[in-house]
Design a protein around this motif. Structure first.
Motif, PDB file in Angstrom:
ATOM      1  N   ALA A  88       0.998  -1.222  -0.049  1.00 49.66           N
ATOM      2  CA  ALA A  88       0.053  -0.004   0.109  1.00 49.66           C
ATOM      3  C   ALA A  88       0.839   1.306   0.169  1.00 49.66           C
ATOM      4  O   ALA A  88       0.388   2.464  -0.641  1.00 49.66           O
ATOM      5  CB  ALA A  88      -0.986   0.065   1.362  1.00 49.66           C
ATOM      6  N   TYR A  89       2.130   1.143   0.638  1.00 47.96           N
ATOM      7  CA  TYR A  89       3.042   2.314   0.804  1.00 47.96           C
ATOM      8  C   TYR A  89       4.351   1.605   0.805  1.00 47.96           C
ATOM      9  O   TYR A  89       4.521   0.601   1.318  1.00 47.96           O
ATOM     10  CB  TYR A  89       2.570   3.206   2.001  1.00 47.96           C
ATOM     11  CG  TYR A  89       2.553   2.469   3.222  1.00 47.96           C
ATOM     12  CD1 TYR A  89       3.746   2.425   4.048  1.00 47.96           C
ATOM     13  CD2 TYR A  89       1.253   1.851   3.748  1.00 47.96           C
ATOM     14  CE1 TYR A  89       3.714   1.716   5.157  1.00 47.96           C
ATOM     15  CE2 TYR A  89       1.376   0.968   4.874  1.00 47.96           C
ATOM     16  CZ  TYR A  89       2.506   1.084   5.544  1.00 47.96           C
ATOM     17  OH  TYR A  89       2.432   0.355   6.813  1.00 47.96           O
ATOM     18  N   PRO A  90       5.282   2.675   0.503  1.00 45.32           N
ATOM     19  CA  PRO A  90       6.735   2.146   0.615  1.00 45.32           C
ATOM     20  C   PRO A  90       7.032   1.531   2.200  1.00 45.32           C
ATOM     21  O   PRO A  90       6.518   2.095   3.207  1.00 45.32           O
ATOM     22  CB  PRO A  90       7.696   3.314   0.454  1.00 45.32           C
ATOM     23  CG  PRO A  90       6.668   4.384  -0.374  1.00 45.32           C
ATOM     24  CD  PRO A  90       5.571   4.040   0.011  1.00 45.32           C
ATOM     25  N   GLY A  91       7.366   0.561   2.368  1.00 43.83           N
ATOM     26  CA  GLY A  91       7.897  -0.123   3.719  1.00 43.83           C
ATOM     27  C   GLY A  91       6.772  -1.146   4.171  1.00 43.83           C
ATOM     28  O   GLY A  91       7.020  -1.744   5.161  1.00 43.83           O
ATOM     29  N   SER A  92       5.637  -0.943   3.419  1.00 44.49           N
ATOM     30  CA  SER A  92       4.627  -2.032   4.044  1.00 44.49           C
ATOM     31  C   SER A  92       4.842  -3.224   3.602  1.00 44.49           C
ATOM     32  O   SER A  92       5.551  -3.750   2.526  1.00 44.49           O
ATOM     33  CB  SER A  92       3.085  -1.473   3.182  1.00 44.49           C
ATOM     34  OG  SER A  92       3.276  -1.824   1.754  1.00 44.49           O
ATOM     35  N   GLY A  93       4.190  -4.326   4.105  1.00 44.23           N
ATOM     36  CA  GLY A  93       4.586  -5.736   3.860  1.00 44.23           C
ATOM     37  C   GLY A  93       3.018  -6.185   3.086  1.00 44.23           C
ATOM     38  O   GLY A  93       2.978  -5.968   2.177  1.00 44.23           O
TER      39      GLY A  93
END
Length: 318
Positions: A88-93
């Motif tokens: 969903a966003y940078p850094g999400s899993g």
């Protein structure tokens, strides 16, 4: 006793044991106090937070709370398969997948998430007798409108809403809410709304976004949404990607009964739970399913300012 009810009891029991032993519960609480993707300004009011990267050990159909309450939720009907690889966003899993399974059958197989207890969820007590609440998270829809109504005999009948995420009232049957983000029919037109109820058994108020919902939530695209509920003043607000949305109230009277002397707070009863991607998290009925993905769902016991909503969005989208 439903599975979600057992989860509530188990969580409370573990917390009590941890306090006696001076070990487990305090350590878990400390671990949740600084979730990586939550802006520091929001952490003290973060009651519940789900990033769908933390299955409960031994039962992947349960998701651990990264907020301070420790309220586990169940991934209903789909279990571990509801965690999907989608950023969903940078850094999400991983993200949560919810969906209608069989629109032609009056059953209970829709994929949704949440928790419910007829006696109220003790861990969610910060939302009892509170002046403010905020619900926010990332959402990606994969539908062109409300799903077919699986509870009626009419094969063309559709539900009138698409459920996103919300907190139930203290007397909820699994549908009624104190604070909810959803898409619902407003005067014959589907709109993105913040819908809230201050008093259990009382009237709800709805703030509807003016802009077309298909523009606000383009099919197949991740969008960050937030809704704030000021139960003291009666004000509601909606935000998309950190920016406030123009909108209107569906009622012009005083449904929350805040015209008299305050302060005004919600009913002092523990919410009966949280619903995500549809109603009735106890899996007793299907209503308003969402064919969509969600991530980083936050439930806060305060009215997050417009500035902090934008900070949270930029903190995650950086």
């Amino acid at each position: 006793m439903t599975r979600t009810r057992r989860v509530v009891v188990t969580t409370a029991t573990l917390l009590a044991v941890g306090m006696v032993l001076g070990a487990g519960a305090p350590a878990a609480q400390a671990d949740r106090s600084h979730p990586r993707d939550v802006h520091p300004h929001l952490r003290s009011n973060l009651v519940a937070y789900y990033d769908f990267d933390h299955p409960v050990e031994g039962d992947p159909a349960l998701e651990r709370d990264q907020g301070r309450s420790g309220t586990e939720i169940e991934l209903v009907n789909g279990g571990a398969a509801m965690r999907v690889a989608d950023r969903a966003y940078p850094g999400s899993g991983k993200a949560l997948q919810t969906r209608q399974v069989n629109p032609a059958e009056n059953g209970n197989d829709d994929w949704k998430a949440g928790t419910w207890s007829a006696s109220g969820v003790r861990n969610l007590r910060p939302f009892a007798g509170t002046q403010g609440t905020t619900v926010m998270g990332w959402f990606k829809l994969d539908m062109d409108g409300p799903a077919l109504n699986s509870t009626t005999a009419n094969p063309t009948d559709r539900f009138n809403a698409i459920g996103l995420a919300g907190i139930l009232t203290g007397d909820s049957d699994g549908h009624g809410v104190r604070a909810l983000l959803e898409l619902i029919d407003v005067n014959g037109e589907l709109r993105l709304v913040a819908l809230g109820r201050r008093l259990d058994g009382g009237n709800s108020q709805t703030f509807a976004a003016s802009e077309d919902w298909r523009t606000l939530l383009p099919k197949g695209r991740w969008v960050h949404l937030a809704a704030t509920f000021d139960f003291n003043t009666g004000a509601l607000a909606l935000y998309r990607d950190g920016k406030p949305l123009d909108g209107f109230y569906t009622r012009t009277d005083d449904p929350w009964r805040v015209s008299g002397p305050g302060p005004h707070v919600t009913t002092a009863a523990d919410p009966r739970g949280i619903k995500i991607g549809g109603s009735f998290p106890q899996n007793s009925l299907e209503r308003n399913p969402c064919d969509c993905r969600m991530d980083a769902l936050m439930f806060l016991d305060s009215v997050v300012s417009a500035s902090d909503v934008e900070k949270q969005y930029r903190y995650m989208a950086r």
